[in-house]
Design a protein around this motif. Structure first.
Motif, PDB file in Angstrom:
ATOM      1  N   ASP A   4     -21.554  47.402  93.883  1.00 53.09           N
ATOM      2  CA  ASP A   4     -20.987  46.093  93.570  1.00 53.09           C
ATOM      3  C   ASP A   4     -21.879  45.428  92.525  1.00 53.09           C
ATOM      4  OD1 ASP A   4     -20.048  43.481  93.507  1.00 53.09           O
ATOM      5  OD2 ASP A   4     -19.655  43.411  95.666  1.00 53.09           O
ATOM      6  N   GLN A   5     -21.281  45.062  91.399  1.00 54.25           N
ATOM      7  CA  GLN A   5     -22.066  44.434  90.327  1.00 54.25           C
ATOM      8  C   GLN A   5     -22.732  43.143  90.797  1.00 54.25           C
ATOM      9  OE1 GLN A   5     -22.883  45.542  87.445  1.00 54.25           O
ATOM     10  NE2 GLN A   5     -21.395  47.125  86.878  1.00 54.25           N
ATOM     11  N   ALA A   6     -22.084  42.444  91.734  1.00 53.51           N
ATOM     12  CA  ALA A   6     -22.667  41.196  92.235  1.00 53.51           C
ATOM     13  C   ALA A   6     -23.981  41.462  92.967  1.00 53.51           C
ATOM     14  CB  ALA A   6     -21.671  40.494  93.157  1.00 53.51           C
ATOM     15  N   VAL A   7     -24.058  42.590  93.684  1.00 56.98           N
ATOM     16  CA  VAL A   7     -25.295  42.949  94.391  1.00 56.98           C
ATOM     17  C   VAL A   7     -26.390  43.240  93.388  1.00 56.98           C
ATOM     18  CG1 VAL A   7     -26.365  44.629  95.944  1.00 56.98           C
ATOM     19  CG2 VAL A   7     -24.030  43.825  96.383  1.00 56.98           C
ATOM     20  N   LEU A   8     -26.060  43.971  92.326  1.00 60.40           N
ATOM     21  CA  LEU A   8     -27.051  44.273  91.290  1.00 60.40           C
ATOM     22  C   LEU A   8     -27.565  42.992  90.644  1.00 60.40           C
ATOM     23  CD1 LEU A   8     -25.975  47.162  91.726  1.00 60.40           C
ATOM     24  CD2 LEU A   8     -26.081  47.478  89.249  1.00 60.40           C
ATOM     25  N   ALA A   9     -26.650  42.064  90.355  1.00 62.78           N
ATOM     26  CA  ALA A   9     -27.050  40.816  89.710  1.00 62.78           C
ATOM     27  C   ALA A   9     -27.974  40.008  90.617  1.00 62.78           C
ATOM     28  CB  ALA A   9     -25.799  40.006  89.364  1.00 62.78           C
ATOM     29  N   ALA A  10     -27.666  39.986  91.923  1.00 58.34           N
ATOM     30  CA  ALA A  10     -28.491  39.221  92.862  1.00 58.34           C
ATOM     31  C   ALA A  10     -29.897  39.799  92.976  1.00 58.34           C
ATOM     32  CB  ALA A  10     -27.819  39.199  94.231  1.00 58.34           C
ATOM     33  N   LYS A  11     -30.028  41.107  92.785  1.00 62.99           N
ATOM     34  CA  LYS A  11     -31.332  41.765  92.896  1.00 62.99           C
ATOM     35  C   LYS A  11     -32.016  41.953  91.544  1.00 62.99           C
ATOM     36  CE  LYS A  11     -30.567  44.265  97.217  1.00 62.99           C
ATOM     37  NZ  LYS A  11     -31.835  43.842  97.870  1.00 62.99           N
ATOM     38  N   GLY A  12     -31.352  41.541  90.466  1.00 57.22           N
ATOM     39  CA  GLY A  12     -31.936  41.670  89.136  1.00 57.22           C
ATOM     40  C   GLY A  12     -32.012  43.105  88.657  1.00 57.22           C
ATOM     41  N   ILE A  13     -31.072  43.941  89.094  1.00 57.10           N
ATOM     42  CA  ILE A  13     -31.077  45.362  88.743  1.00 57.10           C
ATOM     43  C   ILE A  13     -30.064  45.636  87.642  1.00 57.10           C
ATOM     44  CG2 ILE A  13     -30.566  47.690  89.612  1.00 57.10           C
ATOM     45  CD1 ILE A  13     -31.459  46.736  92.362  1.00 57.10           C
ATOM     46  N   THR A  14     -30.421  46.469  86.700  1.00 51.11           N
ATOM     47  CA  THR A  14     -29.476  46.905  85.674  1.00 51.11           C
ATOM     48  C   THR A  14     -28.884  48.252  86.090  1.00 51.11           C
ATOM     49  OG1 THR A  14     -31.302  47.910  84.449  1.00 51.11           O
ATOM     50  CG2 THR A  14     -30.625  45.695  83.796  1.00 51.11           C
ATOM     51  N   ALA A  15     -27.587  48.408  85.849  1.00 48.20           N
ATOM     52  CA  ALA A  15     -26.855  49.564  86.358  1.00 48.20           C
ATOM     53  C   ALA A  15     -27.396  50.887  85.829  1.00 48.20           C
ATOM     54  CB  ALA A  15     -25.374  49.436  86.021  1.00 48.20           C
ATOM     55  N   ASP A  16     -27.839  50.909  84.574  1.00 49.71           N
ATOM     56  CA  ASP A  16     -28.271  52.182  83.987  1.00 49.71           C
ATOM     57  C   ASP A  16     -29.600  52.687  84.538  1.00 49.71           C
ATOM     58  OD1 ASP A  16     -29.876  50.291  82.832  1.00 49.71           O
ATOM     59  OD2 ASP A  16     -29.451  50.846  80.758  1.00 49.71           O
ATOM     60  N   THR A  17     -30.233  51.896  85.450  1.00 46.97           N
ATOM     61  CA  THR A  17     -31.486  52.351  86.069  1.00 46.97           C
ATOM     62  C   THR A  17     -31.261  52.903  87.483  1.00 46.97           C
ATOM     63  OG1 THR A  17     -32.024  50.195  87.063  1.00 46.97           O
ATOM     64  CG2 THR A  17     -32.743  50.582  84.778  1.00 46.97           C
ATOM     65  N   LEU A  18     -30.024  52.908  87.955  1.00 45.14           N
ATOM     66  CA  LEU A  18     -29.755  53.321  89.331  1.00 45.14           C
ATOM     67  C   LEU A  18     -30.052  54.802  89.535  1.00 45.14           C
ATOM     68  CD1 LEU A  18     -26.419  51.429  90.085  1.00 45.14           C
ATOM     69  CD2 LEU A  18     -28.698  50.909  90.985  1.00 45.14           C
ATOM     70  N   ILE A  19     -30.602  55.107  90.715  1.00 47.90           N
ATOM     71  CA  ILE A  19     -30.908  56.490  91.088  1.00 47.90           C
ATOM     72  C   ILE A  19     -30.716  56.661  92.596  1.00 47.90           C
ATOM     73  CG2 ILE A  19     -32.617  56.906  89.253  1.00 47.90           C
ATOM     74  CD1 ILE A  19     -34.754  56.441  91.519  1.00 47.90           C
ATOM     75  N   PHE A  20     -30.628  57.906  93.033  1.00 45.67           N
ATOM     76  CA  PHE A  20     -30.752  58.252  94.443  1.00 45.67           C
ATOM     77  C   PHE A  20     -32.167  58.763  94.664  1.00 45.67           C
ATOM     78  CE2 PHE A  20     -26.134  58.542  94.188  1.00 45.67           C
ATOM     79  CZ  PHE A  20     -25.726  58.086  95.432  1.00 45.67           C
ATOM     80  N   ALA A  21     -32.797  58.340  95.758  1.00 46.50           N
ATOM     81  CA  ALA A  21     -34.111  58.850  96.141  1.00 46.50           C
ATOM     82  C   ALA A  21     -34.055  59.295  97.602  1.00 46.50           C
ATOM     83  CB  ALA A  21     -35.183  57.784  95.952  1.00 46.50           C
ATOM     84  N   TYR A  22     -34.879  60.267  97.956  1.00 47.39           N
ATOM     85  CA  TYR A  22     -34.908  60.731  99.336  1.00 47.39           C
ATOM     86  C   TYR A  22     -36.302  60.531  99.906  1.00 47.39           C
ATOM     87  CZ  TYR A  22     -37.086  65.049  97.587  1.00 47.39           C
ATOM     88  OH  TYR A  22     -37.933  65.969  96.995  1.00 47.39           O
ATOM     89  N   GLN A  23     -36.338  60.306 101.215  1.00 44.71           N
ATOM     90  CA  GLN A  23     -37.602  59.989 101.877  1.00 44.71           C
ATOM     91  C   GLN A  23     -38.294  61.248 102.377  1.00 44.71           C
ATOM     92  OE1 GLN A  23     -37.526  57.520 105.462  1.00 44.71           O
ATOM     93  NE2 GLN A  23     -39.138  56.266 104.584  1.00 44.71           N
TER      94      GLN A  23
END
Length: 342
Positions: free
Chosen positions: A269-288
């Motif tokens: 959701d773009q609204a979630v990204l905006a609230a967290k100050g995240i840009t879409a092109d930096t999104l990744i999956f990470a594993y623990q």
């Protein structure tokens, strides 16, 4: 005399077997047919295969159920869609149920401790529904709806009978909708539900976070196994240097050891990204791992979907960073380089 004794023993054995067989037959109640009414409860007897007909048998809907104890069974009509949109590629199938038309059923059994096996035969499919099913790559299926999580789960697929009716198993009480779906669409699945994977066949599965966010998995397994996914908004030690969490974590597991090749796709959701100050092109999956979060491969973003490939399942999270954080990292890196060059 000896021959007479042998004959007597054989007769006694045959009588014993006959009595045993009769006892077994008497212990299993004969199946019965009863008339039911939508929205009203019907009494069923324990361990008796009971077929509840809602109208004319063989034309209108019917429910065949066997319970472990005396119980009350209620079947009600769903005449309109749930407020939660259907999964992509799915359409409701209208059917005739007596004088009414409906798209599904509400099924309930009481007391709540009752265990049962049940099969539901729906009403005659409308001409519009049959036209949808006549299209290429389209099948009929049964969706279960969870009102608490506002999510769907595909239970089974079926082919219309000669009477143009569909029959499906009902695994639990709840709301069910008869649907048509494109076979290329991801299979909607409840969290915690074991979805069977066929060996060496790509299976597409979707798990909904809400109406705007979901996880889709395209997976090919080396063996037949069950895939289970659980979702949470927080985990211990979620910190990942340089990244901000979207508060979307998924525990992905198979029921047996298997080699997998999978693509993870998260609709954000773009609204979630905006609230967290995240840009879409930096999104990744990470594993623990035991030492922290790690990245497996590279991610790509198209529209509002981030996709990343993997060859293993574990606990995964979706992360991103802000443009300010990226700029700061570059600035620090340039300063370090300048110091070494002096």
């Amino acid at each position: 005399f000896i021959r007479q004794r042998k004959c007597k023993r054989q007769q006694l054995k045959m009588q014993f077997k006959a009595i045993t067989l009769l006892s077994l037959l008497l212990s299993v109640a004969v199946g019965v047919d009863v008339q039911g009414s939508f929205g009203s409860s019907t009494s069923v007897t324990a361990n008796t295969a009971t077929t509840i007909n809602f109208g004319i048998a063989g034309i209108n809907p019917s429910l065949t159920i066997t319970t472990n104890q005396d119980a009350q069974v209620t079947l009600s009509l769903l005449v309109s869609a749930q407020t939660t949109p259907l999964p992509q590629g799915y359409n409701l199938l209208t059917q005739s149920s007596g004088a009414s038309t409906n798209i599904g059923y509400q099924f309930n059994v009481s007391p709540s401790t009752t265990t049962f096996s049940a099969n539901l035969t729906g009403g005659v499919l409308a001409s519009t529904a049959l036209a949808i099913l006549a299209q290429a790559n389209v099948q009929a299926g049964l969706l279960q709806f969870d009102a608490n999580t506002q999510t769907y789960n595909q239970i089974a697929v079926a082919v219309p009978s000669a009477a143009q009716q569909l029959t499906f198993p009902l695994p639990s009480i709840g709301s069910y909708a008869f649907v048509a779906f494109n076979i290329q669409s991801p299979i909607p699945t409840f969290y915690g539900y074991a979805r069977e994977l066929t060996a060496n066949v790509v299976t597409r599965v979707a798990y909904f976070v809400n109406s705007t966010q979901q996880l889709a998995i395209d997976v090919k397994s080396s063996v037949q196994t069950d895939l289970t996914v659980n979702y949470t908004t927080s985990v211990s030690n979620s910190n990942f240097d340089g990244y901000v969490s979207l508060d979307a974590f998924f525990q992905i597991e198979t029921s047996s050891a298997a080699q997998v090749a999978a693509n993870l796709s998260y609709t954000f959701d773009q609204a979630v990204l905006a609230a967290k100050g995240i840009t879409a092109d930096t999104l990744i999956f990470a594993y623990q791992t035991s030492t922290g979060w790690k990245v497996d491969g590279s991610a790509s973003v198209s529209g509002n979907v981030v996709t990343q490939g993997t060859t293993h399942f574990s606990q995964w999270g979706v992360y991103g960073s802000s443009s300010d954080a990226t700029a700061m990292f570059v600035s620090v890196w340039l300063v370090i380089c300048a110091i070494f060059l002096m």
